[in-house]
Design a protein around this motif. Structure first.
Motif, short mmCIF file in Angstrom:
data_model
loop_
_atom_site.label_atom_id
_atom_site.label_comp_id
_atom_site.label_asym_id
_atom_site.label_seq_id
_atom_site.Cartn_x
_atom_site.Cartn_y
_atom_site.Cartn_z
N ARG A 153 0.83 -1.20 0.00
CA ARG A 153 0.00 0.00 0.00
C ARG A 153 0.87 1.26 0.00
O ARG A 153 2.00 1.24 0.48
N PRO A 154 0.33 2.38 -0.50
CA PRO A 154 1.08 3.63 -0.48
C PRO A 154 1.43 4.06 0.94
O PRO A 154 0.67 3.85 1.88
N TYR A 155 2.58 4.67 1.07
CA TYR A 155 3.09 5.08 2.37
C TYR A 155 2.12 6.01 3.10
O TYR A 155 1.84 5.83 4.30
N HIS A 156 1.59 7.00 2.40
CA HIS A 156 0.89 8.09 3.09
C HIS A 156 -0.48 7.68 3.63
O HIS A 156 -1.04 8.39 4.47
N LEU A 157 -1.03 6.56 3.17
CA LEU A 157 -2.37 6.19 3.63
C LEU A 157 -2.42 5.96 5.14
O LEU A 157 -3.42 6.25 5.79
N LYS A 181 16.23 9.04 -3.58
CA LYS A 181 15.77 9.57 -2.30
C LYS A 181 14.64 10.58 -2.52
O LYS A 181 13.66 10.61 -1.75
N ILE A 182 14.76 11.39 -3.55
CA ILE A 182 13.69 12.36 -3.85
C ILE A 182 12.39 11.63 -4.15
O ILE A 182 11.32 12.03 -3.68
N ARG A 183 12.46 10.56 -4.93
CA ARG A 183 11.25 9.77 -5.19
C ARG A 183 10.66 9.23 -3.89
O ARG A 183 9.44 9.23 -3.70
N ALA A 184 11.52 8.75 -3.02
CA ALA A 184 11.04 8.20 -1.75
C ALA A 184 10.37 9.28 -0.90
O ALA A 184 9.28 9.08 -0.36
N TYR A 185 11.01 10.44 -0.79
CA TYR A 185 10.43 11.52 -0.01
C TYR A 185 9.13 12.02 -0.62
O TYR A 185 8.21 12.42 0.10
N LEU A 186 9.04 11.99 -1.94
CA LEU A 186 7.80 12.37 -2.61
C LEU A 186 6.68 11.42 -2.19
O LEU A 186 5.56 11.85 -1.87
N ASN A 187 6.97 10.13 -2.17
CA ASN A 187 5.98 9.15 -1.74
C ASN A 187 5.60 9.31 -0.28
O ASN A 187 4.46 9.06 0.12
N MET A 188 6.56 9.72 0.54
CA MET A 188 6.32 9.91 1.96
C MET A 188 5.64 11.25 2.26
O MET A 188 5.31 11.53 3.40
N ARG A 189 5.51 12.09 1.23
CA ARG A 189 4.94 13.44 1.37
C ARG A 189 5.82 14.30 2.30
O ARG A 189 5.32 15.19 2.99
N ASN A 190 7.09 14.02 2.26
CA ASN A 190 8.07 14.81 2.99
C ASN A 190 8.57 15.90 2.04
O ASN A 190 9.62 15.77 1.40
N TRP A 191 7.78 16.97 1.92
CA TRP A 191 8.05 17.98 0.90
C TRP A 191 9.37 18.70 1.15
O TRP A 191 10.11 18.99 0.20
N ASN A 192 9.68 18.96 2.38
CA ASN A 192 10.95 19.63 2.69
C ASN A 192 12.13 18.72 2.34
O ASN A 192 13.18 19.20 1.90
N GLY A 193 11.96 17.42 2.55
CA GLY A 193 13.01 16.48 2.17
C GLY A 193 13.24 16.49 0.67
O GLY A 193 14.38 16.43 0.20
N VAL A 194 12.17 16.56 -0.11
CA VAL A 194 12.28 16.64 -1.57
C VAL A 194 13.09 17.87 -1.97
O VAL A 194 14.03 17.80 -2.78
N ILE A 195 12.75 19.00 -1.38
CA ILE A 195 13.41 20.26 -1.75
C ILE A 195 14.89 20.24 -1.34
O ILE A 195 15.77 20.66 -2.11
N THR A 196 15.17 19.76 -0.14
CA THR A 196 16.57 19.69 0.32
C THR A 196 17.41 18.83 -0.60
O THR A 196 18.53 19.21 -0.99
N GLU A 197 16.89 17.66 -0.96
CA GLU A 197 17.66 16.76 -1.83
C GLU A 197 17.79 17.35 -3.23
O GLU A 197 18.85 17.25 -3.86
N TYR A 198 16.72 17.96 -3.74
CA TYR A 198 16.79 18.56 -5.08
C TYR A 198 17.90 19.61 -5.16
O TYR A 198 18.63 19.69 -6.16
#
Length: 509
Positions: A166-170, A244-261
């Motif tokens: 199942r998706p992480y965020h559910l 890692k960006i894909r993983a953070y996107l799935n986790m809805r960790n938006w700040n993590g996405v931006i930091t890694e980007y």
């Protein structure tokens, strides 16, 4: 444990690396790195690491090469589970129509070949440690090699989570994950040990794969430190960051996405045109990681991208995507297509003779759109708009007049939806669509509901393609994510010999 049973368990658990014309009663672990030989010289260590790349590129399908798990199978399976392509033949029809079961080969070998890749990575990882301890290679070189194989271990488990969990965020990752295997299996003792590894939670699996990717990032060189096609064809620091960006996107960790980007912005740049990334341009500045294929080393006609998407015309672009009003008529990405029997097909993959097109696992344009989405969701409209336009504008006929402006969107929700649509256009036929459907289940802005309604299997009629007019023809029935078919079943060949996983089968199977 007798050797025949040992072989069955190895094969069903996805631990035999490939089939081989050899007596199955021979207790030698065939086609696995021999610990007595494979790590006794720098050259042999490098060959063992290269073997992990090969395991990702070319898997086993009923004893023949078939592009599992990160050859054409990855791209086709992830596309035909969605609505933006149409399966035209019987090749992936069971996946397209969700008529699979625990014995369906397309699903069975996705599981087994992913775990073959994991096992190869684990065996080589352990061998690298021995080579470092025995002073065969330096610790620095060992960490580079370990970064490469741990990247593949993380990538394979990440892919399995997308199909079997199942998706992480559910539920914040509380659902059942997949067995995260970290030991190499080539003896009866390690078989027994592996058989005790069950399905933890999705959150636990994400933590493990992020740990692997962090190790890889720390030990790997940047793309600038690689030479020639190895800048794209070998794992780099940027590749680890991108997953890692894909993983953070799935986790809805938006700040993590931006930091890694932000780590990637000094490493990569968009090409001036969308086509420049393809046509085997292995010197482009945008590809972060692609699996290299050559005339002598590719998954063959049944597993090569150009064979499946191009000359055999098995995966068409769906009118659902083609007709979208947000895909402008003179967008240059429409030029990377061709008409066959009235239907539209991608021409991102062009070598229909030698099958040398690289498999584009991740590109910088995807990372820009991931960051754009994260910025939009955190109310930073300025940066979100900037990154969205950087990807989109290079494809527009008149970017001065056709580019999005802040006035194009009434609110952040409209901007998020535009970014998500841009992902569908930009990354069409690159194996990304199912991952987005999966992670957007019940999203607060752009929710998906499960397996979407699709154009029926077969060649879409030429009349169904009308730019700018949403498709209104026949569609299959959508399947809600609560249906058992949203998740693939663990293969019967695994559950029949592994009581632990038999008791952890996905619901309804």
């Amino acid at each position: 444990m007798n050797t025949l049973k040992k072989y069955i368990i190895l094969a069903s658990a996805g631990l035999v690396l490939s089939s081989c014309q050899q007596d199955i009663l021979d207790t030698t672990s065939f086609n696995n790195p021999n610990p007595e030989l494979a790590f006794t010289s720098p050259e042999l260590v490098q060959l063992a690491v290269n073997g992990v790349y090969n395991a990702a590129q070319i898997g086993n399908f009923n004893g023949t090469p078939r592009g599992y798990v990160f050859g054409a199978a990855y791209f086709q399976q992830n596309e035909v589970r969605g609505e933006d392509v149409v399966n035209t033949d019987a090749f992936y029809q069971l996946t397209y129509e969700s008529n699979y079961d625990p014995t369906t080969p397309n699903n069975v070998y996705y599981w087994t070949d992913a775990y073959r890749l994991v096992n190869r990575a684990n065996l080589v990882n352990e061998g690298i440690d021995r080579a470092v301890n025995n002073h065969v290679i330096t610790e620095v070189q060992g960490n580079i090699y370990k970064g490469e194989v741990l990247f593949f271990r993380a990538l394979a488990h990440f892919e399995l989570l997308k199909q079997f969990s199942r998706p992480y965020h559910l539920d914040n990752g509380a659902s059942v994950g997949v067995p995260y295997r970290t030991i190499g299996v080539d003896t009866e003792a390690t078989i027994e040990q592996a058989m005790q590894v069950g399905r933890g939670t999705v959150a636990e699996d994400y933590q493990r794969l992020l740990t692997d990717l962090n190790f890889a990032e720390n030990g790997l060189p940047t793309n600038a430190q690689r030479q020639g096609i190895n800048k794209i064809g070998k794992i780099t620091k940027g590749a680890a960051i991108a997953i890692k960006i894909r993983a953070y996107l799935n986790m809805r960790n938006w700040n993590g996405v931006i930091t890694e980007y932000n780590k990637l912005t000094s490493m990569y740049a968009l090409e001036a045109t969308p086509v420049a990334v393809f046509n085997n341009n292995l010197g482009n500045t945008e590809s972060i990681f692609s699996i290299i294929n050559t005339a002598n080393n590719n998954p063959g006609v049944n597993g090569a991208l150009a064979a499946q998407f191009n000359n055999r015309s098995m995966i068409a672009i769906s009118p659902i995507l083609w007709n979208s009003p947000l895909w402008l008529e003179h967008d240059k990405r429409r030029d990377i297509t061709a008409v066959v029997s009235g239907a539209r097909f991608t021409r991102k993959y062009t070598d229909i003779v030698n099958y040398t097109d690289a498999s584009p696992i991740v590109r910088f344009s995807e990372m820009k759109l991931a960051a754009a989405e994260a910025y939009a969701r955190t109310n930073d409209m300025t940066n979100a708009l900037k990154l969205l336009n950087e990807v989109r504008n290079r494809s527009l006929a008149n970017p001065n007049t056709e580019a999005y402006t802040i006035a194009s969107f009434a609110n952040k929700e409209d901007l998020v939806r535009a970014v998500l649509m841009e992902r569908r256009i930009e990354l069409s036929c690159e194996g990304v669509r199912w991952g987005d459907i999966h992670r957007l289940i019940n999203d607060d802005i752009a929710p998906t509901q499960g397996i979407p309604a699709k154009v029926p299997n077969g060649f879409p009629a030429a009349t169904s393609y009308t730019i700018g007019i949403p498709y209104s023809g026949n569609l299959t029935s959508a399947i809600p994510y609560t249906d058992r078919r949203f998740l693939w079943p663990i293969p019967l060949m695994t559950t029949s010999v592994n009581p632990l996983l038999a008791g952890q089968q996905n619901p309804g199977w």
